[in-house]
Design a protein around this motif. Sequence first.
Motif, mmCIF file in Angstrom:
data_model
loop_
_atom_site.group_PDB
_atom_site.id
_atom_site.type_symbol
_atom_site.label_atom_id
_atom_site.label_comp_id
_atom_site.label_asym_id
_atom_site.label_seq_id
_atom_site.Cartn_x
_atom_site.Cartn_y
_atom_site.Cartn_z
ATOM 1 N N ASP A 10 0.879 -1.154 0.000
ATOM 2 C CA ASP A 10 0.000 0.000 0.000
ATOM 3 C C ASP A 10 0.927 1.216 0.000
ATOM 4 O O ASP A 10 2.091 1.107 0.384
ATOM 5 C CB ASP A 10 -0.878 -0.023 1.258
ATOM 6 N N THR A 14 1.597 3.963 4.323
ATOM 7 C CA THR A 14 2.513 2.833 4.445
ATOM 8 C C THR A 14 3.915 3.215 3.996
ATOM 9 O O THR A 14 4.892 2.980 4.701
ATOM 10 C CB THR A 14 2.009 1.632 3.618
ATOM 11 N N GLY A 47 -8.118 4.902 3.750
ATOM 12 C CA GLY A 47 -7.702 3.607 3.228
ATOM 13 C C GLY A 47 -8.814 2.911 2.478
ATOM 14 O O GLY A 47 -8.571 1.979 1.716
ATOM 15 N N THR A 113 -1.946 0.041 -4.922
ATOM 16 C CA THR A 113 -2.741 1.142 -4.409
ATOM 17 C C THR A 113 -3.958 1.387 -5.283
ATOM 18 O O THR A 113 -3.957 1.046 -6.463
ATOM 19 C CB THR A 113 -1.892 2.434 -4.347
ATOM 20 N N SER A 114 -4.967 1.989 -4.692
ATOM 21 C CA SER A 114 -6.146 2.390 -5.469
ATOM 22 C C SER A 114 -6.218 3.906 -5.572
ATOM 23 O O SER A 114 -7.284 4.466 -5.819
ATOM 24 C CB SER A 114 -7.420 1.826 -4.831
ATOM 25 N N LYS A 146 -10.407 -1.182 -1.807
ATOM 26 C CA LYS A 146 -10.464 -1.726 -0.445
ATOM 27 C C LYS A 146 -11.657 -1.156 0.329
ATOM 28 O O LYS A 146 -11.954 0.017 0.172
ATOM 29 C CB LYS A 146 -9.165 -1.397 0.283
ATOM 30 N N GLY A 170 0.617 -3.073 4.615
ATOM 31 C CA GLY A 170 -0.325 -1.958 4.649
ATOM 32 C C GLY A 170 -0.457 -1.379 6.044
ATOM 33 O O GLY A 170 0.163 -1.865 6.992
ATOM 34 N N ASP A 175 -6.902 -2.561 4.408
ATOM 35 C CA ASP A 175 -5.880 -3.381 3.747
ATOM 36 C C ASP A 175 -6.007 -4.830 4.210
ATOM 37 O O ASP A 175 -6.008 -5.763 3.405
ATOM 38 C CB ASP A 175 -4.464 -2.880 4.079
ATOM 39 N N CYS A 179 -7.043 -8.113 1.962
ATOM 40 C CA CYS A 179 -6.090 -9.217 1.822
ATOM 41 C C CYS A 179 -6.644 -10.517 2.380
ATOM 42 O O CYS A 179 -6.364 -11.597 1.835
ATOM 43 C CB CYS A 179 -4.775 -8.854 2.483
ATOM 44 N N THR A 186 -0.747 -10.619 5.421
ATOM 45 C CA THR A 186 -0.602 -9.169 5.559
ATOM 46 C C THR A 186 0.312 -8.800 6.716
ATOM 47 O O THR A 186 0.238 -9.395 7.787
ATOM 48 C CB THR A 186 -1.986 -8.525 5.817
#
Length: 200
Positions: A10, A14, A47, A113-114, A146, A170, A175, A179, A186
């Motif tokens: 992320d 992060t 996030g 990432t988004s 996410k 993340g 996150d 995941c 994670t």
Amino acid sequence: MSAQPAVLFDVDGTLVDSNYLHVYAWQRAFHESGVPMETWRVHRSIGMDGTTLVKTLLEQFDRDPDDDELVSKLKDAHSEYYQRNGSLLEPLPGARDLVRRVADMGLQAVLATSAPQDELELLRKVLDCDDAISTVTSSEDVDTAKPEPDIVQVALDRAGVTAQQAVFVGDAVWDAEACARAQVPTIGLLSGGCGRDELR
């Protein structure tokens, strides 16, 4: 698959110290739209996918989450304030070294990432280690980010690895949720402001 195992990172909170700039930008956006919003509520939503964040917060204040005009207005205002204050962004301590170390070990360093393209460009400039990155995702790759697992799956596909050949790093519960759904292990960092127990 024959690709090298991957570390999916992320970025916001992060690798780059950006979470509180997001909080500020969202709070300004809500204030300008006449929707009172407590800072802690905004922080707890950082996030999440941007649209999901807005709709979740609007619901908490009995506002129509399906008011597309308001949702769009809030997202645009957030983007404006975030970009306007982008000079405040810094990489988190050790972030560059971590990404480069991953690459030096022969693993793939992936930015999973988004973030929208304009924010991602800014984040990559701040991070300044594109030479160590094998592939990148952005908000353009999925309809909903996410805590949905889609962006994690796109990152795995781009890296050419299975969930068993990757680990995600993340800073947010979103996150971890994404995941868990994608069955990717994670590592949770405290750099985004979430507590250790909550991340666990």
